[in-house]
Design an enzyme around this catalytic site. Structure first.
Site, PDB file in Angstrom:
ATOM      1  N   CYS A  15     -24.708 -43.618   9.554  1.00  8.54           N
ATOM      2  CA  CYS A  15     -26.528 -42.542   9.930  1.00  8.54           C
ATOM      3  C   CYS A  15     -26.644 -43.633  11.021  1.00  8.54           C
ATOM      4  CB  CYS A  15     -26.813 -43.437   8.647  1.00  8.54           C
ATOM      5  SG  CYS A  15     -28.281 -42.650   8.618  1.00  8.54           S
ATOM      6  N   CYS A  33     -27.136 -37.292  14.704  1.00 13.74           N
ATOM      7  CA  CYS A  33     -27.368 -36.809  13.638  1.00 13.74           C
ATOM      8  C   CYS A  33     -25.916 -37.173  12.635  1.00 13.74           C
ATOM      9  CB  CYS A  33     -28.405 -36.372  12.538  1.00 13.74           C
ATOM     10  SG  CYS A  33     -28.210 -36.068  10.740  1.00 13.74           S
TER      11      CYS A  33
HETATM   12  N1  DGL Z   1     -27.165 -38.607   8.103  1.00 15.31           N
HETATM   13  C1  DGL Z   1     -28.467 -38.719   8.587  1.00 15.31           C
HETATM   14  C2  DGL Z   1     -27.999 -39.557   9.844  1.00 15.31           C
HETATM   15  O1  DGL Z   1     -27.166 -39.810  11.292  1.00 15.31           O
HETATM   16  C3  DGL Z   1     -29.537 -39.417   8.309  1.00 15.31           C
HETATM   17  C4  DGL Z   1     -29.768 -37.065   7.501  1.00 15.31           C
HETATM   18  C5  DGL Z   1     -30.811 -37.683   7.682  1.00 15.31           C
HETATM   19  O2  DGL Z   1     -31.266 -38.484   5.747  1.00 15.31           O
HETATM   20  O3  DGL Z   1     -32.243 -37.155   7.312  1.00 15.31           O
HETATM   21  O4  DGL Z   1     -30.072 -40.002  10.816  1.00 15.31           O
END
Ligand code: DGL
Length: 276
Positions: free
Chosen positions: A75, A188
Site C-alpha cells: 500500500c 496506489c
Molecule cells: N491501496 C492503497 C495505496 O496503495 C490505499 C488505498 C486506500 O485505502 O485509499 O495507496
C-alpha cells in the site's frame, strides 16, 4: 496459529493482491498470507496519525496470529505514512514498502512528462515531492489524486463490465493525456487491477504508446533478495503439483464479510476469508 516463516502482504483492501501474485511467481514455495484492513478502508482519505494508529494496531494482531518472517506493506499510502513507525515498533521484522515507481518512469520517458495516479493522502504527502526531487527533477511530473477509483476497485470491480471500468478510468486518464504524459505511474496498489483498462483507454484515445509503470516486480525482487541472502528465513513448503493453497486471506472486520472478498480470495488462490 499458522506456520512460522511466512511472508504477509498487507493493504487497506484488495490493492496488494497483484503484489502477492507477482511475488508468488518468483518464490512459489514460500507461504504468503494476505491481510486486508477492510475495517480501516480507505486509507487515502485519512490523516497520517489515523493511518499510523491503524497500522500499529493491525501489526500487533498480525504478529500474534501469523508470526511472519517479513511483512510487505503493499500500500503506497501506508508505506509513505507509516513505515518509520512500524520499523521502530518492530525492529526484529523486515518490512518491505511500496514506493511509487517514479525512478523507472523518469528514466524511460521520451516526452519528459510523467503522470502519477495515487490516493489523496499520497498526492498531498511531502514524501512524494522528495521522491520527485530525487529521481525526476529534470522532467515534468503531473500528480493526480484518483481516490474515487480506490472504492471502485474495492467495491465494484469484480461485478463491473469492461464499459463500466472504461468510464471509471476515463476522466483520470483524460486529464493526464491532456498534459501529454507518456508514462503513467500507478502509485496506489488498487490501480494495478485497472492496468489493462487504463492501457485500453489510452489506446482508444490514440495514445497507445503511453506506458503504465508500477512497482510490483521491484517488490518481488527485493523479497527474493532477502530470502536469498538469509535476511528472511521462510519456511518453504512443498507445492509441487500445485496442491490447494494454504495461504490465508484475512480481514480486520467481523464476519459476515462482504461476499466479494471470498471471490477475491479465490481469484488469487487464497483460502476463504477469515477474521484476523
Ligand atoms: N491501496 C492503497 C495505496 O496503495 C490505499 C488505498 C486506500 O485505502 O485509499 O495507496
Amino acid at each position: 496459529m499458522f506456520a512460522q516463516g511466512s511472508v504477509v502482504f498487507f493493504d487497506s483492501g484488495v490493492g496488494g493482491l497483484p503484489y502477492l501474485a507477482t511475488a508468488r511467481d518468483l518464490l512459489p514455495s514460500v507461504p504468503m498470507h494476505y491481510v486486508a484492513d477492510d475495517e480501516g478502508f480507505p486509507y487515502g482519505t485519512k490523516t497520517p496519525l489515523q493511518i499510523e494508529t491503524l497500522l500499529l494496531e493491525r501489526m500487533r494482531r498480525i504478529r500474534s496470529r501469523l508470526m511472519p518472517a517479513a511483512i510487505v506493506i503493499a500500500c503506497n499510502t501506508a508505506s509513505q505514512v507509516g513505515l518509520p513507525a512500524l520499523r521502530a515498533a518492530h525492529p526484529d521484522i523486515p518490512f518491505i514498502g511500496t514506493v511509487p515507481a517514479i525512478k523507472p518512469a523518469a528514466a524511460s520517458t521520451s516526452s519528459g512528462i510523467v503522470g502519477i495516479m495515487a490516493t489523496e493522502r499520497t498526492v498531498a504527502d511531502p514524501y512524494l515531492d522528495d521522491l520527485i526531487a530525487r529521481y525526476a527533477s529534470d522532467i515534468e511530473v503531473e500528480k493526480l489524486s484518483a481516490q474515487k477509483l480506490v472504492s471502485f476497485v474495492e467495491r465494484r470491480y469484480l461485478a463491473s463490465s469492461e464499459e463500466e471500468r472504461r468510464l471509471a478510468v476515463a476522466p483520470f486518464v483524460d486529464s493526464l493525456l491532456a498534459r501529454k504524459v507518456d508514462r503513467i505511474v500507478l502509485a496506489c496498489t488498487h490501480f494495478l487491477h485497472l492496468e489493462k483498462d487504463i492501457a485500453a483507454y489510452c489506446e482508444i484515445c490514440g495514445a497507445g504508446d503511453v506506458q503504465i509503470v508500477d512497482s510490483r516486480q521491484g517488490v518481488a525482487n527485493r523479497l527474493a533478495q532477502l530470502v536469498e541472502d538469509g535476511t528472511i528465513s521462510v519456511q518453504e513448503g512443498d507445492r509441487s503439483g500445485k496442491p490447494k493453497s494454504e495461504d490465508c486471506f484475512l480481514l480486520t472486520s467481523e464476519a459476515p464479510f462482504d461476499p466479494a472478498y471470498a471471490a477475491w480470495a479465490d481469484r488469487f488462490g487464497l483460502l476463504p476469508p477469515e477474521r484476523l
